[in-house]
Design a protein around this motif. Sequence first.
Motif: not given
Length: 438
Positions: A99-127
């Motif tokens: 599956r092809d996901f855009p991967f640029n903005t905070a919104l893209d990350l929030l919609r990035f379902t391969p990761l669970g919600v907590v991991d998405r938030l952690r990914f964003g904050a750490v990055s």
Amino acid sequence: MGAEVAPDHGHVAVVGGGICGLATAHRLVRAGARVTLLEGSDQLGGLGTFFPWRDRWVERFYHCVMPTDDHLLGLLDELGLRDSITWRRTRMGMVVDGRDFPFNTALDLLRFTPLGVVDRLRFGAVSVLLRRLGRGKDLDGTRTEDWLRGLYGDRVWELLLAPLFGAKFGARFGDVPALYLWQRLGREGAVAVRGYPDGGYRTVIDALRASIEAGGGEVRLDAPVRRIGVGDGVRLELPGGEVVSADRAVSTLPLPQLRQLADDDLAARLPDVRLPYQGVVNALFFLRRPLSGHYWTPVVRSGTDFDGLIQMTPLAGVEPYYGRHLVYAMRYTDRESALFQEDDTAIAARWTAQLLTLHPALDAADVEEVRVFKAPFVEPVYPLGYLARRPPVVVAGTPLLLATTAHVYPDVTSWNSSVGLAQRVVATLEGAPQPVPG
Ligand SMILES: Cc1cc2nc3c(=O)[nH]c(=O)nc-3n(C[C@H](O)[C@H](O)[C@H](O)COP(=O)(O)OP(=O)(O)OC[C@H]3O[C@@H](n4cnc5c(N)ncnc54)[C@H](O)[C@@H]3O)c2cc1C
């Protein structure tokens, strides 16, 4: 430019006509040295080289300029080419499980379902904080896996980061110093703007050749150095019994290649740094329609041999390619691997089938042409603690200098770092005190 090279520097031979050799020769000529550049193939440009397509030239391997490429942009200034770079805002995608996901903005990350919600938030904050979190740490002595697992957690590492960055270094990625990644983020990080020279990289290579020759330098193609010996000067043996003698020489060849050419005396003096090197297999597709509009798309766990796609349309448009959309698919791999050894036609057929599966909207008739290119030595797989083990530029006790990808660490292997290294080597030849890099 610096002061003129002192007369006793005499004749300088430069081995290899990639960007590092070209930039070295260009700077030496401008500093007043007599220069002979020896390139083994029938083309200048090395990894940045190109092939004829219709009445145009296309790069074998994808290349772009980053706004942070100060050394390269300085060189383009000298050549009067800085304005030939067209800068464009590019976007990134990420294919996971097909599956092809855009991967640029905070919104893209929030919609990035391969990761669970907590991991998405952690990914964003750490990055966001990653560069800052690395400051003051001994990242050269820290395994990338240890650093990233600690910050992102096991799931993000295993699901995303290991396959993503493993694409570059294969199974050994986790062992590479975290400093390499940290530097890479500094160069590419959140930068969405990328540049591409009008007329392609050939324009830059041609301008460098013209500058060297205008300054009295000699550029020789089809001049593969077969043997190198050192003494009072440097002796370079070419096919047919020809010998080029120079007072000094700069070798830009990857260290394993240089080692094979060195005579016994030189071999004993070469730095005892034996690094594994990563090569690359890369297929270039000429498509009749675009894929996704993302410049760079890592491909993770999707049943493909390639683990990334670069689409040229967002960077260079379609005009240079008669309306075709150019897509590079790549896999970084060891030159001894089964894939690297495989026949190009078989790779082209299998990767085409995989691309069509990945993009069902694409039809076989949309794939006009496929070319496969390989390079055995792209960059070393740097070991932990490499900052202290980097080989010096001067081969001690000899008139030979080295300017290779083993020397640019922790800078990212790129045209920019090669130009910076060329500058350092020329300053060393001029006897200028050297700043400690990195
Ligand atoms: C797939 C891919 C994508 C890349 N993307 C980018 C990018 O987007 N931006 C960027 O800046 N960089 C990029 N790079 C990195 C960049 O191409 C390299 O860092 C750079 O070209 C290295 O230049 P070099 O002169 O050190 O080596 P090379 O380009 O390898 O040049 C070495 C030269 O030596 C010659 N040679 C070999 N043996 C002999 C011999 N015996 N005698 C004489 N000559 C010999 C070779 O033919 C070659 O021309 C990419 C590389 C690859 C492979």
